[in-house]
Structure formats: structure tokens, C-alpha cells
Motif scaffolding. Structure first.
Motif, PDB file in Angstrom:
ATOM      1  N   GLU A 109      34.171  36.705  -0.463  1.00  0.00           N
ATOM      2  CA  GLU A 109      33.193  37.760  -0.171  1.00  0.00           C
ATOM      3  C   GLU A 109      32.332  38.008  -1.400  1.00  0.00           C
ATOM      4  O   GLU A 109      32.804  38.523  -2.409  1.00  0.00           O
ATOM      5  N   PRO A 110      31.034  37.684  -1.344  1.00  0.00           N
ATOM      6  CA  PRO A 110      30.166  37.925  -2.509  1.00  0.00           C
ATOM      7  C   PRO A 110      30.085  39.412  -2.834  1.00  0.00           C
ATOM      8  O   PRO A 110      30.171  40.269  -1.960  1.00  0.00           O
ATOM      9  N   SER A 111      29.926  39.712  -4.096  1.00  0.00           N
ATOM     10  CA  SER A 111      29.754  41.096  -4.526  1.00  0.00           C
ATOM     11  C   SER A 111      28.493  41.660  -3.885  1.00  0.00           C
ATOM     12  O   SER A 111      27.475  40.969  -3.754  1.00  0.00           O
ATOM     13  N   PHE A 112      28.551  42.924  -3.499  1.00  0.00           N
ATOM     14  CA  PHE A 112      27.467  43.496  -2.690  1.00  0.00           C
ATOM     15  C   PHE A 112      26.140  43.526  -3.437  1.00  0.00           C
ATOM     16  O   PHE A 112      25.115  43.030  -2.953  1.00  0.00           O
ATOM     17  N   PHE A 113      26.131  44.131  -4.631  1.00  0.00           N
ATOM     18  CA  PHE A 113      24.873  44.292  -5.348  1.00  0.00           C
ATOM     19  C   PHE A 113      24.439  43.008  -6.045  1.00  0.00           C
ATOM     20  O   PHE A 113      23.331  42.512  -5.845  1.00  0.00           O
ATOM     21  N   SER A 114      25.302  42.471  -6.892  1.00  0.00           N
ATOM     22  CA  SER A 114      24.892  41.381  -7.782  1.00  0.00           C
ATOM     23  C   SER A 114      24.735  40.048  -7.076  1.00  0.00           C
ATOM     24  O   SER A 114      24.084  39.144  -7.620  1.00  0.00           O
ATOM     25  N   GLN A 115      25.302  39.898  -5.883  1.00  0.00           N
ATOM     26  CA  GLN A 115      25.158  38.634  -5.168  1.00  0.00           C
ATOM     27  C   GLN A 115      24.437  38.812  -3.833  1.00  0.00           C
ATOM     28  O   GLN A 115      23.414  38.181  -3.583  1.00  0.00           O
ATOM     29  N   ASN A 116      24.969  39.691  -2.978  1.00  0.00           N
ATOM     30  CA  ASN A 116      24.387  39.860  -1.647  1.00  0.00           C
ATOM     31  C   ASN A 116      22.945  40.365  -1.726  1.00  0.00           C
ATOM     32  O   ASN A 116      21.999  39.685  -1.315  1.00  0.00           O
ATOM     33  N   MET A 117      22.764  41.573  -2.267  1.00  0.00           N
ATOM     34  CA  MET A 117      21.426  42.159  -2.309  1.00  0.00           C
ATOM     35  C   MET A 117      20.505  41.428  -3.281  1.00  0.00           C
ATOM     36  O   MET A 117      19.320  41.248  -3.010  1.00  0.00           O
ATOM     37  N   ARG A 118      21.049  41.000  -4.389  1.00  0.00           N
ATOM     38  CA  ARG A 118      20.205  40.284  -5.351  1.00  0.00           C
ATOM     39  C   ARG A 118      19.687  38.980  -4.757  1.00  0.00           C
ATOM     40  O   ARG A 118      18.524  38.620  -4.942  1.00  0.00           O
ATOM     41  N   SER A 119      20.526  38.265  -4.020  1.00  0.00           N
ATOM     42  CA  SER A 119      20.087  36.999  -3.443  1.00  0.00           C
ATOM     43  C   SER A 119      19.023  37.206  -2.379  1.00  0.00           C
ATOM     44  O   SER A 119      18.106  36.388  -2.233  1.00  0.00           O
ATOM     45  N   LEU A 120      19.108  38.310  -1.642  1.00  0.00           N
ATOM     46  CA  LEU A 120      18.081  38.599  -0.648  1.00  0.00           C
ATOM     47  C   LEU A 120      16.746  38.871  -1.329  1.00  0.00           C
ATOM     48  O   LEU A 120      15.701  38.381  -0.900  1.00  0.00           O
ATOM     49  N   GLY A 121      16.777  39.657  -2.409  1.00  0.00           N
ATOM     50  CA  GLY A 121      15.551  39.901  -3.155  1.00  0.00           C
ATOM     51  C   GLY A 121      15.000  38.638  -3.792  1.00  0.00           C
ATOM     52  O   GLY A 121      13.789  38.408  -3.786  1.00  0.00           O
TER      53      GLY A 121
END
Length: 634
Positions: free
Chosen positions: A592-604
């Protein structure tokens, strides 16, 4: 650092990352509702692509739709837009991102996957991207009738016999035949308990048009409307809500137009569950809406029209938002200026941005709470650390510390408020600083001593007992003077007539004082500050102005998110970063990717070409109009 969990700089980054624009030349369009529609059309595959841009759709397409649609999406060159999305770098980046990885394991993705399999059972072929490319024509309209059951009607123009070459039409021998006058259409419903719910697939060709539906009655009604020589009162175009909002929309439709029956959409549980903006209360006041997207070189422009359920009060004549946005400092990460804010909102904004500075509460609903079975003792003789000779810090009743400030805002007759935030220079520092400002514009001049006393009381409730140690100190800069309340947790205040500037950073205050001095001297008064889109002048009836600058915030957000995910994962799992699946830079390497540093950052990062978003809302009688401009790097 933890206060960043709810600070607007981070939230603005997340919002921009999840905004509807999809890419540099192609927008993801107005809202998640539109994405959900075409997701339903082709299930879980990259259906978000279908919502990007298009040319003007002909008006008669709505006249071919049966009544009852919750929303419609019209375009002129759906096939061309789909190709542009498939060829884009944004799509390739998103499909490889952690955000897509998380989405592909979500409950929504799984439910849509089930619907995809059910559709394939009935149609005889999977509704994948290849299928979508086959049935994508030029002028097109998509109408959504039921969100939960995924019921839709799709009409697209495919001239020159192109529809006859699609696999779906060539499989007509496996479908049941229906006759409607001289028109033939094909229907198939296949139910397999092992494959889930039964799905109906109906299709037909009529001249240069291909029709696809998930209900037999929708197909029959659409063919009947297409065959009619005159406008029919049974069409979608004849519904009052549809006609009213379309008359209020732009005379020239955009490259993509979406029309929504908000009165029917908003109450649905599916909308309330999957609408990422979480502004259901605000949307409840509107009856219907139209959004037009215009594709220009280097930017997209979205024109929204919202019809209220009831007549709304007009904006006060003194609501001049240009006076507020003129104070925006350089590189404002995010800002928002509103006319005639209510006092409760103003108080909560000041408290959240400048006074309380506490992390937002969060409860992981996936984890059951621990049962507390311990026996608690009131005190013990061995407790030598608790002081009994010092009065405990007395907290006033919740909200009472803001009473004086509330009275001052009422006395000054508050007419406008702007919030601005950005991340400071994080180079070489341990933490990522957040800088916030609140600007208040009143009808009367501020009573400075009374305002200082009110702010001192409000801030003191979080810092000290009886206001001890809190004294307003005069400060001076080359641009002007201001007051500072506390050095440990600074609160800066500057007053100029009916304008009051509050910040939590001396450097930010200095920049805003420079803007204020320039405004007072008339320097640069003919243009808007750098934070406003393209320097356009604000309309006099503007009720809200907002903006977000993605590029200045991306680096700070990346560093901040790595720090937060490292600390929060460690705390939640009770383990070291390595044991929690975190590398040295704070990124997770587990399932499970980390929410901020991986999930949201990758979307941005997938839409890194987006430079900024700016929005202006204005009142036109009872109608609310919004203009949103998305700027992309060329």
C-alpha cells in the motif's frame, strides 16, 4: 509540521492534483460526476479519457434523448479527443502512478469491474479501450439515467458506414431483433448467476448514427425521437430544468458541454459517496447546472452556470474583491477572496489559519478501537512530577475566547475576506514552513485598540493564562509599520483604513505591506497582482475569486509529504520506518503506497504540466456564473 495536515497549502496541492483538468492540451472536465459517467460506460478501463475536450456539439442531439436523464455530455469530435488522450504523456504517467495502483484496488474499481464483466456477457465482447475506440465517432452525446444501475444512452455520428465495421454491429446475428416501424434495433440480455447481475445491451444504426443503450425502452424512444420530423415534447430538451439552464448558458457551446440535473443527482447515495469535493451542502441550493469547456492554446477555460432552487440575495454594492486581491504577495500558493462573508465563517477562518494551528483529527475507520480495561487512579503518593503550587492553564469555554473578535467584526461591518497561504523556503531546514494570511475589508475603519484586544484574547486562549506575556509590539519595515503579538508563535497585524492584514510570518507581512503601499500610491493599479490569472480585471459583480499555483508548491509538498508519511506510518504501525515499509526518503515500498508522499504526489506529478488554476464567481441576477482558467506549460 503536523499542522500542515489541514493547512491550505497542502490541501490546495491535493485539490489541484485531483482537479478536473487532465493534461496539457486536454481537460478532464468539470467534476468527478462526469468521470463517473463514462466510467460506467466502459467500466474500469481508462474511461476518464472520454471526458477530455471536444468541439461544439449540435443542439439537436439533446432533442433525440428521452426524458429522465440525470446529466448529458455533448461533444463534436469524441474520437479525436480520445486519440489525443491515448497519445498523451499524462495518460502514460497516470497509468504507471501509485494513485492508479491504489485506485485499481479500490472497492469502486472492483464494482465497476463486475459491471464490465456483466456488460461483456450480454454484448459478447469486453468493453475495453479497443471497444471504446471503435464506437467513438465525431458528434456525440452521452446521457446518464441511473447511476446505481449504470443505465445510459450513447449516440455518436459515424458517417460513411463506419458503424457497420464495428465488432458490435457485425455481431447483430447473436442479438434479438426489435422492429420499430421501419427501424430495426438489436437487444441482448444474458443472465449468468456466476457472472453477477443481468445486463441489457441494445444498439442500432440510423443513417450515419450509432446508438448504444443499456435499456430497451431508451433505445426505442431515441429512435422514435430521431424519426420525428418536428420537436417532441417527450425529449430531454423539453424538460423544464434542462431548457431553463440551457437558456442561461453561453450562446456558443464550448468544445465540451455537460448539463446536470443537480436536484436529482445530489441526493443519490452514489454521488454522496464518490464526490471528492465533499461540498454537498453547497450544491443542495442549486437546481441544475451547465459547464462549457473551451480549449485554447496553453490554457483551458471553463464556463459554469448554476441555477438556484430559490431566489438568492444580491451581492452588497460595497463588495470590492479587487481591493483584496491587490494585496496578494508573489508566489501565493493558494488564495481565496469572498464577498460578504458571514461572521461565523470569518471567525473560524482566522482561528484555523492563524490562532489554533492544531492538526486535524483523523480516525482510521479500518481499525477497531482498543478496549480500555485499565483501572485508573486519581492520584498516588509516588507522583512527584505533577505541580500543585501552580495554577493549571485555564481554557475558556469553547468559542467564548472569540466573542470580542466577533463583536469587532460586526461593528466594522465586514464586507470581504481573503485568505492566502504558501509554503516558505524549506531549503536547509528540518521542517517545511507554512505561511498564512487573512485580509479583512470592512465598511468602516477598524478600531485598532479594540481589535488588538480582541485578537489578544483569542490568541491567549491557546498560549497562556490570563493573557500573560502577550503584548502588541510595534514593528517597522521599509514598506510600512505593523504590530506583532508574540515572537514564539507570531501573529502580525497591520491596519490601513478599512483593511486589516493578519499573518503568521513577518516576511509575508512585509510583502503584503509593499502591495498595500503600491496600491495606496496608485502604482500598478491598472493591473491585477501576479496571483490573478493573466492579469485580467475582476468584474464588479464578483462574489468569489480563488487561485492555486501548482509549480511553486510541488517541491515543498513532496518534501513535506515524505516527512509526514514517515512519522505517521511509524506512529500508526508502532514500528521503525524500515519495518513500516518506508525507505530513507519516506516513500513506502510495501503493498500500500503512502497516502501523501506516493499516492497524492504521483497524481500531481502525472499532471505536472499544469501551472495554475484561477476561478472567478459572479452573480447575474439569480444565476451564479463561474469562470475557471487552467494554465498549462506550452
Amino acid at each position: 509540521m503536523m499542522r500542515g495536515l489541514r493547512l491550505h497549502s497542502m490541501l490546495a496541492y491535493l485539490r489541484a492534483a485531483m482537479l478536473r483538468p487532465f493534461q496539457m492540451r486536454l481537460s478532464r472536465y468539470v467534476a468527478i460526476a462526469a468521470a463517473s459517467l463514462l466510467i460506467g460506460l466502459v467500466a474500469t478501463w481508462s474511461v476518464r479519457a472520454a471526458l477530455d475536450g471536444a468541439d461544439t456539439a449540435p443542439h439537436e442531439l439533446a432533442a433525440w434523448l428521452p426524458q429522465g436523464a440525470l446529466l448529458t455530455i455533448e461533444s463534436k469530435d469524441f474520437a479525436g479527443l480520445l486519440k489525443r488522450w491515448n497519445d498523451s504523456a499524462e495518460k502514460a504517467a497516470w497509468l504507471k502512478s501509485d494513485d492508479f495502483s491504489v485506485f485499481s484496488r479500490s472497492r469502486l474499481f472492483g464494482r465497476l469491474g463486475d459491471a464490465q464483466n456483466e456488460f461483456a456477457q450480454s454484448a459478447g465482447l469486453p468493453p475495453d479501450m479497443s471497444f471504446l475506440n471503435e464506437v467513438a465517432g465525431s458528434e456525440s452525446v452521452f446521457a446518464w439515467y441511473d447511476i446505481g444501475k449504470l443505465e445510459f444512452l450513447y449516440i455518436t455520428r459515424m458517417p460513411g458506414g463506419a458503424a457497420e465495421k464495428t465488432r458490435l454491429v457485425q455481431m447483430h446475428g447473436k442479438f434479438n431483433t426489435r422492429q420499430l416501424g421501419a427501424q430495426t434495433f438489436y437487444v441482448r440480455t444474458k443472465s449468468d448467476p456466476s457472472q453477477g447481475e443481468a445486463r441489457t445491451v441494445a444498439f442500432a444504426t440510423s443513417g450515419d448514427w450509432l446508438l448504444l443503450a443499456t435499456r430497451e425502452d431508451l433505445m426505442a424512444s431515441a429512435l422514435r425521437l430521431m424519426a420525428a420530423k418536428t420537436a417532441s415534447g417527450d425529449s430531454q430538451a423539453a424538460e423544464p430544468w434542462f431548457g431553463d439552464v440551457r437558456r442561461a448558458a453561453a450562446k456558443t457551446p464550448g468544445d465540451l458541454r455537460m448539463t446536470l440535473n443537480l436536484e436529482k443527482i445530489v441526493p443519490t447515495p452514489y454521488f454522496r459517496s464518490y464526490w471528492v469535493q465533499e461540498n454537498i451542502t453547497e450544491l443542495k441550493q442549486y437546481r441544475s447546472a451547465v459547464a462549457d469547456l473551451y480549449l485554447n492554446a496553453g490554457s483551458f477555460r471553463e464556463e459554469r452556470v448554476l441555477l438556484p432552487k430559490a431566489a438568492q440575495e444580491s451581492v452588497p454594492a460595497g463588495a470590492d474583491l479587487a481591493a483584496l486581491t491587490a494585496l496578494l504577495p508573489n508566489h501565493s500558493g493558494v488564495y481565496r477572496a469572498v464577498a460578504d462573508p458571514d461572521i461565523k465563517t470569518a471567525l473560524s477562518t482566522i482561528d484555523e489559519k492563524l490562532l489554533t494551528r492544531l492538526p486535524g483529527s483523523y480516525t482510521d475507520l479500518r481499525v477497531a478501537p482498543d478496549a480500555d480495561v485499565a483501572v485508573h487512579e486519581v492520584g498516588t503518593a509516588s507522583d512527584l512530577e505533577t505541580r500543585i503550587d501552580a495554577a493549571p492553564l485555564v481554557r475558556p469555554a469553547q468559542g467564548s475566547e472569540m466573542e470580542l473578535l466577533r463583536q469587532e467584526l460586526i461593528a466594522a461591518d465586514l464586507q470581504g475576506m481573503m485568505t492566502s497561504g504558501r509554503t516558505g523556503n524549506a531549503e536547509g531546514g528540518l521542517w517545511v514552513p507554512f505561511e498564512s494570511a487573512v485580509v479583512l475589508r470592512a465598511a468602516k475603519e477598524w478600531n485598532v485598540p479594540a481589535l488588538q484586544s480582541a485578537l489578544r484574547q483569542a490568541a491567549g486562549a491557546h498560549l497562556t493564562a490570563s493573557g500573560m506575556g502577550l503584548v502588541w509590539k510595534p514593528m517597522k519595515t521599509s514598506a510600512g509599520s505593523y504590530f506583532e503579538l508574540s515572537e514564539a508563535r507570531p501573529l502580525e497585524m497591520a491596519v490601513a483604513g478599512n483593511l486589516c492584514v493578519l499573518t503568521d510570518d513577518a516576511g509575508l507581512m512585509g510583502e503584503m505591506l509593499e502591495r498595500l503601499a503600491a496600491k495606496t500610491q496608485g502604482v500598478g493599479s491598472e493591473t491585477q497582482p501576479s496571483g490573478h490569472a493573466h492579469g485580467d480585471a475582476l468584474p464588479p459583480n464578483a462574489t468569489m475569486v480563488a487561485g492555486f499555483e501548482l509549480q511553486p508548491e510541488r517541491t515543498s509538498f513532496s518534501r513535506w509529504s515524505a516527512l509526514v508519511d514517515r512519522t505517521t506510518n511509524r506512529a500508526m504501525n508502532g514500528a521503525t520506518p524500515a519495518a513500516a515499509g518506508l525507505t530513507a526518503d519516506g516513500n513506502g515500498n510495501g503493498n500500500e503506497p503512502s497516502f501523501f508522499s506516493q499516492n497524492m504526489r504521483s497524481l500531481g506529478d502525472s499532471f505536472a504540466a499544469l501551472e495554475s488554476e484561477h476561478m472567478v464567481e459572479r452573480k447575474d441576477g439569480p444565476v451564479t456564473r463561474q469562470t475557471v482558467t487552467y494554465a498549462w506549460r506550452r
